[in-house]
Design a protein around this motif. Structure first.
Motif, PDB file in Angstrom:
ATOM      1  N   LYS A 153      69.777  79.410 165.352  1.00  0.00           N
ATOM      2  CA  LYS A 153      71.133  79.154 164.855  1.00  0.00           C
ATOM      3  C   LYS A 153      71.982  78.490 165.932  1.00  0.00           C
ATOM      4  CE  LYS A 153      72.713  79.731 160.936  1.00  0.00           C
ATOM      5  NZ  LYS A 153      72.740  78.614 159.955  1.00  0.00           N
ATOM      6  N   GLN A 154      71.826  78.909 167.179  1.00  0.00           N
ATOM      7  CA  GLN A 154      72.542  78.274 168.290  1.00  0.00           C
ATOM      8  C   GLN A 154      72.175  76.795 168.369  1.00  0.00           C
ATOM      9  OE1 GLN A 154      74.931  79.511 170.144  1.00  0.00           O
ATOM     10  NE2 GLN A 154      75.116  77.896 171.656  1.00  0.00           N
ATOM     11  N   TRP A 210      73.755  74.790 165.423  1.00  0.00           N
ATOM     12  CA  TRP A 210      75.192  74.506 165.562  1.00  0.00           C
ATOM     13  C   TRP A 210      75.481  73.401 166.574  1.00  0.00           C
ATOM     14  CZ3 TRP A 210      75.949  80.377 166.320  1.00  0.00           C
ATOM     15  CH2 TRP A 210      76.038  81.008 165.075  1.00  0.00           C
ATOM     16  N   ASN A 211      74.638  73.247 167.574  1.00  0.00           N
ATOM     17  CA  ASN A 211      74.934  72.351 168.692  1.00  0.00           C
ATOM     18  C   ASN A 211      74.041  71.117 168.759  1.00  0.00           C
ATOM     19  OD1 ASN A 211      77.097  73.792 170.337  1.00  0.00           O
ATOM     20  ND2 ASN A 211      75.631  75.420 169.917  1.00  0.00           N
ATOM     21  N   GLN A 261      66.357  81.153 176.857  1.00  0.00           N
ATOM     22  CA  GLN A 261      67.597  80.818 176.166  1.00  0.00           C
ATOM     23  C   GLN A 261      67.880  79.325 176.287  1.00  0.00           C
ATOM     24  OE1 GLN A 261      69.396  83.367 174.336  1.00  0.00           O
ATOM     25  NE2 GLN A 261      67.320  84.056 174.725  1.00  0.00           N
ATOM     26  N   ALA A 299      73.827  75.908 177.164  1.00  0.00           N
ATOM     27  CA  ALA A 299      75.085  75.876 176.422  1.00  0.00           C
ATOM     28  C   ALA A 299      75.460  74.424 176.158  1.00  0.00           C
ATOM     29  CB  ALA A 299      76.182  76.568 177.217  1.00  0.00           C
TER      30      ALA A 299
END
Length: 155
Positions: free
Chosen positions: A35-36, A39-40, A93, A96
């Motif tokens: 999902k991260q 979105w990006n 991960q 960002a």
């Protein structure tokens, strides 16, 4: 509230419970990672990858519910709390910020491969103690491997 009586022996319950808890952490984190990325995401293949990531999220969310419900059915309390997932996750991960589609495809391919490896270990561990849990893990692995193939084909 009374505890759920396990249909398994204590040792089988422990093996199956550990396998299910590990699977739950992997699936919750997979849904969050996908999902991260969703979105990006940026790039030429945005739409295809964007929609494909939702397929991974849907698979992970449905599977985590199946895993948690199986745990309860054998008398084990599933722990899907954010802190538990953060402390026990083995998934790398994402960075960002905006993510290029080719990097997302590569990262998701690698992430799925790692999860599949752990699921296959859990399948082997649950063979004797709990074939029902093993069957559930096999079915989930089938879906994960399909998604892995589809992402890998985009690299």
């Amino acid at each position: 509230m009374a505890a759920i009586k396990s249909p398994l022996t204590e040792s089988a319950q422990k093996v199956a419970g550990n396998a299910l808890q590990g699977a739950l952490v992997d699936l919750i984190d997979l849904a969050l990672v996908a999902k991260q990325a969703h979105w990006n995401l940026t790039g030429r293949n945005f739409k295809v990858v964007h929609e494909h990531l939702d397929e991974v999220v849907d698979l992970a969310r449905q599977s985590q519910d199946d895993v948690a419900e199986r745990a309860v059915a054998i008398g084990v309390n599933p722990d899907g709390r954010a802190r538990t997932v953060a402390d026990r996750s083995e998934l790398p991960q994402l960075e960002a910020g905006y993510l290029a589609d080719d990097k997302v495809v590569s990262a998701v391919t690698d992430t799925l491969a790692q999860i599949i490896g752990r699921f296959r270990e859990r399948i082997a561990q649950t063979d004797e103690p709990d074939p029902v849990t093993q069957d559930l893990l096999i079915g989930i692995t089938h879906g994960l491997e399909k998604q892995h193939w589809m992402f890998q084909a985009q690299t």
